[in-house]
Design a protein around this motif. Structure first.
Motif, PDB file in Angstrom:
ATOM      1  N   TRP A  31       4.116 -10.066  -2.748  1.00 30.94           N
ATOM      2  CA  TRP A  31       4.213  -9.260  -1.532  1.00 30.94           C
ATOM      3  C   TRP A  31       3.001  -8.340  -1.406  1.00 30.94           C
ATOM      4  O   TRP A  31       2.431  -8.197  -0.322  1.00 30.94           O
ATOM      5  CB  TRP A  31       5.519  -8.462  -1.563  1.00 30.94           C
ATOM      6  CG  TRP A  31       5.660  -7.470  -0.463  1.00 30.94           C
ATOM      7  CD1 TRP A  31       6.098  -7.710   0.812  1.00 30.94           C
ATOM      8  CD2 TRP A  31       5.349  -6.079  -0.533  1.00 30.94           C
ATOM      9  NE1 TRP A  31       6.081  -6.540   1.539  1.00 30.94           N
ATOM     10  CE2 TRP A  31       5.628  -5.529   0.732  1.00 30.94           C
ATOM     11  CE3 TRP A  31       4.865  -5.248  -1.541  1.00 30.94           C
ATOM     12  CZ2 TRP A  31       5.436  -4.180   1.016  1.00 30.94           C
ATOM     13  CZ3 TRP A  31       4.663  -3.905  -1.263  1.00 30.94           C
ATOM     14  CH2 TRP A  31       4.957  -3.387   0.010  1.00 30.94           C
ATOM     15  N   HIS A 165       7.755  -2.757   5.499  1.00 32.49           N
ATOM     16  CA  HIS A 165       6.986  -4.003   5.493  1.00 32.49           C
ATOM     17  C   HIS A 165       7.527  -5.129   4.620  1.00 32.49           C
ATOM     18  O   HIS A 165       6.776  -6.039   4.273  1.00 32.49           O
ATOM     19  CB  HIS A 165       5.540  -3.722   5.072  1.00 32.49           C
ATOM     20  CG  HIS A 165       4.774  -2.956   6.099  1.00 32.49           C
ATOM     21  ND1 HIS A 165       4.310  -3.527   7.265  1.00 32.49           N
ATOM     22  CD2 HIS A 165       4.407  -1.653   6.146  1.00 32.49           C
ATOM     23  CE1 HIS A 165       3.689  -2.607   7.976  1.00 32.49           C
ATOM     24  NE2 HIS A 165       3.728  -1.465   7.324  1.00 32.49           N
ATOM     25  N   ARG A 167      10.862  -7.899   3.903  1.00 30.07           N
ATOM     26  CA  ARG A 167      12.178  -8.457   4.147  1.00 30.07           C
ATOM     27  C   ARG A 167      12.921  -8.401   2.816  1.00 30.07           C
ATOM     28  O   ARG A 167      12.315  -8.208   1.767  1.00 30.07           O
ATOM     29  CB  ARG A 167      12.041  -9.885   4.650  1.00 30.07           C
ATOM     30  CG  ARG A 167      11.391  -9.946   6.029  1.00 30.07           C
ATOM     31  CD  ARG A 167      11.467 -11.362   6.608  1.00 30.07           C
ATOM     32  NE  ARG A 167      10.930 -11.370   7.949  1.00 30.07           N
ATOM     33  CZ  ARG A 167       9.679 -11.695   8.257  1.00 30.07           C
ATOM     34  NH1 ARG A 167       8.842 -12.073   7.313  1.00 30.07           N
ATOM     35  NH2 ARG A 167       9.277 -11.690   9.506  1.00 30.07           N
ATOM     36  N   LYS A 173       6.424  -8.521   5.959  1.00 33.57           N
ATOM     37  CA  LYS A 173       6.790  -8.359   7.366  1.00 33.57           C
ATOM     38  C   LYS A 173       5.697  -7.550   8.029  1.00 33.57           C
ATOM     39  O   LYS A 173       5.522  -6.390   7.702  1.00 33.57           O
ATOM     40  CB  LYS A 173       8.141  -7.668   7.436  1.00 33.57           C
ATOM     41  CG  LYS A 173       8.593  -7.289   8.826  1.00 33.57           C
ATOM     42  CD  LYS A 173       9.986  -6.653   8.817  1.00 33.57           C
ATOM     43  CE  LYS A 173       9.906  -5.217   8.334  1.00 33.57           C
ATOM     44  NZ  LYS A 173      11.201  -4.512   8.388  1.00 33.57           N
TER      45      LYS A 173
END
Length: 174
Positions: A31, A165, A167, A173
């Motif tokens: 991420w 930011h 999910r 996101k």
């Protein structure tokens, strides 16, 4: 224009050791990488240097070494950052609240804290740290409190950044 964030050393170390250990939460590290790919999440050179002090074979060190050029933003080579760093040092030298040892630690050129604040002030990035405001504290200089006293610097926790930011599956996101 979307906010840009710079991540403090403690987010990576606490993540590696606890919440986002590579053994069960590699998605967090993916991420972060995706956030960088989207032009939103970064860190700075001083944080990279601190991470590289880890032992050979340390997963955070390996991850640091594998991050692409540009993730760890140049801090000491950036004139605007160094101007703001001087501003941070002027504040630290004049501050009467913190103990001298705390201010000396804050001013240590090997530590990232003052450079994170200087970079954020110079370029409008938001500092992501696990440190929380503790205005009564005198033996340490918490990043959020220094940011308030220095001025024009916003801080958030990693959890606030994740809420904005991520999910639930750590898919980035925008």
């Amino acid at each position: 224009m979307a906010n840009k964030y710079i991540i403090d050393f403690n987010v990576f170390i606490q993540g590696k050791n606890f919440h986002y250990h590579f053994a069960f939460c590699e998605g967090f590290w993916d991420w972060v990488h995706e956030g960088f790919d989207k032009g939103v999440i970064y860190s700075i050179g001083k944080v990279r240097a601190e991470l590289l002090e880890g032992k050979k074979g340390d997963e955070a060190r390996r991850w640091t070494e594998e991050m692409p050029d540009g993730f760890f933003l140049d801090d000491v080579g950036d004139a605007a950052v160094m101007k703001e760093y001087a501003h941070c040092m002027q504040w630290a030298n004049a501050d009467k609240h913190y103990q001298p040892a705390a201010l000396a630690r804050f001013a240590d050129v090997k530590r990232a804290d003052a450079f994170l604040l200087a970079y954020a002030r110079a370029h409008g990035h938001i500092v992501v740290t696990q440190e929380l405001s503790q205005p009564e504290k005198k033996k340490e200089v918490p990043i959020p409190d220094a940011a308030l006293k220095i001025g024009n610097i916003k801080t958030v926790t990693i959890y606030e950044l994740l809420r904005a930011h991520a999910r639930p599956t750590f898919v980035f996101k925008p």
